[in-house]
Design an enzyme around this catalytic site. Sequence first.
Site, PDB file in Angstrom:
ATOM      1  CD  GLU A 258      17.963  34.707  10.189  1.00  0.00           C
ATOM      2  OE1 GLU A 258      18.812  35.057  11.040  1.00  0.00           O
ATOM      3  OE2 GLU A 258      16.928  35.350   9.965  1.00  0.00           O
TER       4      GLU A 258
ATOM      5  CD  GLU B 153      12.992  35.542  10.969  1.00  0.00           C
ATOM      6  OE1 GLU B 153      13.159  34.340  11.237  1.00  0.00           O
ATOM      7  OE2 GLU B 153      13.731  36.444  11.376  1.00  0.00           O
TER       8      GLU B 153
END
Length: 640
Positions: free
Chosen positions: A163, A239
């Site tokens: 991320e 995810e």
Amino acid sequence: MTSNFPGISSSPMISVMSAIQLAWTHRLIWATSRLLVNYPEPYRSQILDYLFMPNFGASLHILKVEIGGDGQSTDGTEPSHMHYENDENYFRGYEWWLMKEAKKRNPNIKLIGLPWAFPGWIGRGQNWPYNHPDVTAYYIVSWILGAKQYHNLDIDYIGIWNERSFSSKYIKLLRYTLDKQGLQRVRIIASDNMWEPISFFMMFDCELHQVVDIIGAHYPGTRTVPNALATQKKLWASEDYSTFNDEVGAGCWARILNQNYVNGNMTSTIAWNLVASYYEDLPFGRDGLMTAQEPWSGYYAVEGPIWITAHTTQFTHPGWHYLQVDGRLEHGGSYVALTDGLGNLTIIIETMTYRHSQCIRPPLLPFIVLPQKATFYLKGSFVSKFLCVSHLLHFFSLCFLSLQVHEGMFSLNLDVDEVYTLTTLTTGRKGTYPDPPQSKPFPSNYKDDFNIRNPPFSEAPHFADQTGVFEYFVNTSDPGDHIFTLRQVVVQRPITWASDADQAISIIGDFKWVNVSITCDVYIEHLGNGGVFIAGRVNNGGIYVRHSKGLFFWVFADGTYQVTGDLSGKEVLMKGMSGVRARVWHTLTLNLKGSSASGSLNGYPLWENVTLSETSHGWAAIGTRSFEFAQFDNFHIEAS
């Protein structure tokens, strides 16, 4: 609603897609399996069976693990295999153990590694891993090589940086370094963030397009974007889920497992997190497929998401193909169909309602699902198949109901908030073990002298590092009675993913504790500005650890002490001289009762009558003033 199959579809005729790997799994990222390794047998093995054993529980197809980087990754820190540039150790942490246990149960499980943080030496003083991409690539590839050399683990996929920004130059260099080390089989996932901008860059950079094998996005809300589809790469929700594991969490998981493919063409969905095996009052408490957060009692709970997962994973395998179907039921809900190309067929149907299936993110727009009768038509080689039906509420054996397909047609009455699996397979079951022990709070009288003789560099039971890394240590320099200790070993701020504290801290105990007495022997190694603390009523951890409040008793190498109401040390309640010296063992005691606090040094009162403005509660903790070497021994808590 009617559907026609050559496969299955709402359109009259459709064709099977090219080979697409199916992979429904979960990840122990973010230090969320910290407490699992300390479970006693047989309960630890039972938990692992529910997660990984084929045809028993979740039967996971992929395990995605954090490449420890000494930094905070949501619920704790995980140690790096290279704390320093000239340091390599491929036995630190519990990820190696977890991967081996998964492989022991399912040799075909796929393994993914992804970094959240990096040790500070990689950044050369900057909080950025791409300034020296060759160094970062070497660091990541060394982890893959170490997995094979020391644990006989083959890593199948590798990510970039969780991320965070990616570097096209680094991704290309990573591929080059992998190939140079004979790791051509390891595939690259990028960028474990959003679909963009990685998809856009891949459309205009032929070399980047060539080296990225899978585009992975986080929490995509079952949707993708045109650029990602245009790359013609495999698309994964790398995810997802991240939701409390009650009935709504199970509904969230059921819905996105199907709809990530139906709406977004994603052929793998990876849930965060694997098992809620961390203190529940840390961020995202109990956001796991099952719950195992009491190694001191042995209690664990097999939650709904385990059986939701089983509806897919027990009746498909990596390498099966999705059939290209519309997948939308007329009155809400969805279905997917998969085949192994050898005559087997599995159909998974979900009818989750809006109220029953909201994930923690992204926001879900309202929709309506109604009871309905669905009629399906099979074509081609599937016309005469006999299908067993496994229903969410009846997942006790393979066939709770059998369907005889008549001239390629069958119908099924579907209620709302249900999951069905229709399959030709003759395997799969709801595995069970005797009930685990009863749930109990953390022991109110707890001691650890760190003499368990666990290998150096491993972690002490129940301590959960939140900044820094605390490892077993064999003290060979004038140890006296302190041969085996717990040592904080990170001496340079890592390249952080979260807002790590400036102090190193490890928490332990019961978040509800108010009245406690904490005693610990401490050893400051830093002669300059070194310092250590013990603390009680610590109210924050994980990504919020920087803002922790509580009662912190500090001693410093310059002979002073402080009592503060926060981890940062800004809220000073008392200070003075202590006589503490570096490289000498001292014993600290902190007493908290109601709104009053006192502290002792080496058995003698040092300060007292500190009045707390409010009677809070929280964990006990140990830690250091900065990223520095320091040791701890003979830790003891008494709570009342």
